[in-house]
Write a protein that holds these residues in place. Structure first.
Motif, PDB file in Angstrom:
ATOM      1  N   VAL A  47      -6.238   6.953   2.313  1.00  0.00           N
ATOM      2  CA  VAL A  47      -7.625   6.921   1.982  1.00  0.00           C
ATOM      3  C   VAL A  47      -8.171   5.701   2.619  1.00  0.00           C
ATOM      4  O   VAL A  47      -9.395   5.740   3.030  1.00  0.00           O
ATOM      5  N   ALA A  48      -7.565   4.818   3.218  1.00  0.00           N
ATOM      6  CA  ALA A  48      -7.758   3.638   3.789  1.00  0.00           C
ATOM      7  C   ALA A  48      -8.157   4.243   5.418  1.00  0.00           C
ATOM      8  O   ALA A  48      -9.206   3.880   5.901  1.00  0.00           O
ATOM      9  N   LYS A  49      -7.429   5.152   5.929  1.00  0.00           N
ATOM     10  CA  LYS A  49      -7.526   5.871   7.033  1.00  0.00           C
ATOM     11  C   LYS A  49      -8.854   6.640   7.181  1.00  0.00           C
ATOM     12  O   LYS A  49     -10.018   6.410   7.955  1.00  0.00           O
ATOM     13  N   GLN A  50      -9.087   7.346   5.873  1.00  0.00           N
ATOM     14  CA  GLN A  50     -10.263   8.105   5.922  1.00  0.00           C
ATOM     15  C   GLN A  50     -11.632   7.272   5.787  1.00  0.00           C
ATOM     16  O   GLN A  50     -12.765   7.619   6.411  1.00  0.00           O
ATOM     17  N   ILE A  51     -11.509   6.309   5.002  1.00  0.00           N
ATOM     18  CA  ILE A  51     -12.618   5.412   5.075  1.00  0.00           C
ATOM     19  C   ILE A  51     -12.888   4.581   6.405  1.00  0.00           C
ATOM     20  O   ILE A  51     -14.270   4.793   6.842  1.00  0.00           O
ATOM     21  N   LYS A  52     -11.829   4.330   6.947  1.00  0.00           N
ATOM     22  CA  LYS A  52     -12.191   3.585   8.417  1.00  0.00           C
ATOM     23  C   LYS A  52     -12.968   4.693   9.150  1.00  0.00           C
ATOM     24  O   LYS A  52     -13.652   4.366  10.013  1.00  0.00           O
ATOM     25  N   GLU A  53     -12.455   5.934   9.405  1.00  0.00           N
ATOM     26  CA  GLU A  53     -12.881   6.953  10.140  1.00  0.00           C
ATOM     27  C   GLU A  53     -14.308   7.289   9.804  1.00  0.00           C
ATOM     28  O   GLU A  53     -15.311   7.583  10.579  1.00  0.00           O
ATOM     29  N   GLY A  54     -14.689   7.421   8.432  1.00  0.00           N
ATOM     30  CA  GLY A  54     -15.954   7.860   8.092  1.00  0.00           C
ATOM     31  C   GLY A  54     -16.861   6.550   8.487  1.00  0.00           C
ATOM     32  O   GLY A  54     -18.155   6.959   8.731  1.00  0.00           O
ATOM     33  N   LYS A  55     -16.735   5.358   8.328  1.00  0.00           N
ATOM     34  CA  LYS A  55     -17.393   4.229   8.873  1.00  0.00           C
ATOM     35  C   LYS A  55     -17.786   4.286  10.272  1.00  0.00           C
ATOM     36  O   LYS A  55     -19.005   4.161  10.692  1.00  0.00           O
TER      37      LYS A  55
ATOM     38  N   CYS B 209       0.709  -1.176   0.041  1.00  0.00           N
ATOM     39  CA  CYS B 209       0.065   0.012  -0.018  1.00  0.00           C
ATOM     40  C   CYS B 209       0.838   1.326   0.021  1.00  0.00           C
ATOM     41  O   CYS B 209       1.853   1.270   0.720  1.00  0.00           O
ATOM     42  N   THR B 210       0.513   1.958  -0.798  1.00  0.00           N
ATOM     43  CA  THR B 210       1.269   3.483  -0.741  1.00  0.00           C
ATOM     44  C   THR B 210       0.807   4.114   0.180  1.00  0.00           C
ATOM     45  O   THR B 210      -0.125   3.842   0.800  1.00  0.00           O
TER      46      THR B 210
ATOM     47  N   ALA C 179     -14.312  -3.449  -0.997  1.00  0.00           N
ATOM     48  CA  ALA C 179     -13.427  -4.120  -1.649  1.00  0.00           C
ATOM     49  C   ALA C 179     -12.024  -3.722  -1.553  1.00  0.00           C
ATOM     50  O   ALA C 179     -11.000  -4.552  -1.391  1.00  0.00           O
ATOM     51  N   PHE C 180     -11.812  -2.502  -1.127  1.00  0.00           N
ATOM     52  CA  PHE C 180     -10.416  -1.852  -1.044  1.00  0.00           C
ATOM     53  C   PHE C 180      -9.977  -2.294   0.318  1.00  0.00           C
ATOM     54  O   PHE C 180     -10.665  -2.072   1.361  1.00  0.00           O
ATOM     55  N   SER C 181      -8.827  -2.710   0.186  1.00  0.00           N
ATOM     56  CA  SER C 181      -7.904  -3.223   1.426  1.00  0.00           C
ATOM     57  C   SER C 181      -6.657  -2.637   1.649  1.00  0.00           C
ATOM     58  O   SER C 181      -5.984  -2.951   0.848  1.00  0.00           O
ATOM     59  N   CYS C 182      -6.305  -1.852   2.803  1.00  0.00           N
ATOM     60  CA  CYS C 182      -5.217  -1.583   3.039  1.00  0.00           C
ATOM     61  C   CYS C 182      -4.920  -1.707   4.427  1.00  0.00           C
ATOM     62  O   CYS C 182      -5.142  -0.559   5.141  1.00  0.00           O
ATOM     63  N   ASN C 183      -4.139  -2.559   4.845  1.00  0.00           N
ATOM     64  CA  ASN C 183      -4.094  -2.613   6.353  1.00  0.00           C
ATOM     65  C   ASN C 183      -2.665  -1.950   7.086  1.00  0.00           C
ATOM     66  O   ASN C 183      -1.660  -2.086   6.484  1.00  0.00           O
TER      67      ASN C 183
END
Length: 139
Positions: free
Chosen positions: A37-45, A30-31, A135-139
């Motif tokens: 973006v993954a962090k933004q999605i997690k916070e948004g959820k 993951c770049t 479907a996007f995953s970036c741990n």
């Protein structure tokens, strides 16, 4: 310990090592942009579970939100990060992200906004973005 037991323990150690290396390599793929973006999605959820978040979006669209008070300041900072992810300065990363994942950071925000305002998605475009976002995953 018998030799068979020692071999079993050694095999388990090696297997665990490979799993750890594979997991770290997956995360390393993951770049920095994808991680943001993954962090933004997690916070948004997480925000969607808060009534104050839904009110913030609704009030913001009507220019009534008290942006200088918590939790509004938290949400405003989160929104500003979405804005930076879609800015001209991040254009190259944004395009690569779209090509690789089929949605942009602003599309993810649109999904959260749809849920906050209507409780569900009504746009076929947002529904498609949500599928790609999930479907996007970036741990």
């Amino acid at each position: 310990m018998p030799i068979k037991g020692k071999l079993t323990v050694a095999a388990l150690c090696v297997a665990t090592l490979f799993v750890g290396v594979a997991n770290s390599q997956a995360a390393a793929k993951c770049t920095a942009y994808e991680q943001q973006v993954a962090k933004q999605i997690k916070e948004g959820k997480a925000f969607l579970k808060q009534e104050s978040f839904r009110k913030w979006i609704d009030d913001g669209l009507q220019s009534k939100a008290p942006y200088n008070k918590k939790p509004y300041t938290t949400y405003s900072k989160w929104y500003a990060r979405f804005d930076r992810l879609g800015s001209m300065g991040a254009e190259t990363e944004n395009v690569k992200f779209l090509e690789n994942h089929g949605f942009t950071a602003s599309a993810a925000y649109s999904v959260f906004q749809g849920y906050a305002l209507k409780g569900k998605l009504t746009s076929d475009v947002d529904i498609d973005f949500e599928k790609k976002m999930n479907a996007f995953s970036c741990n």
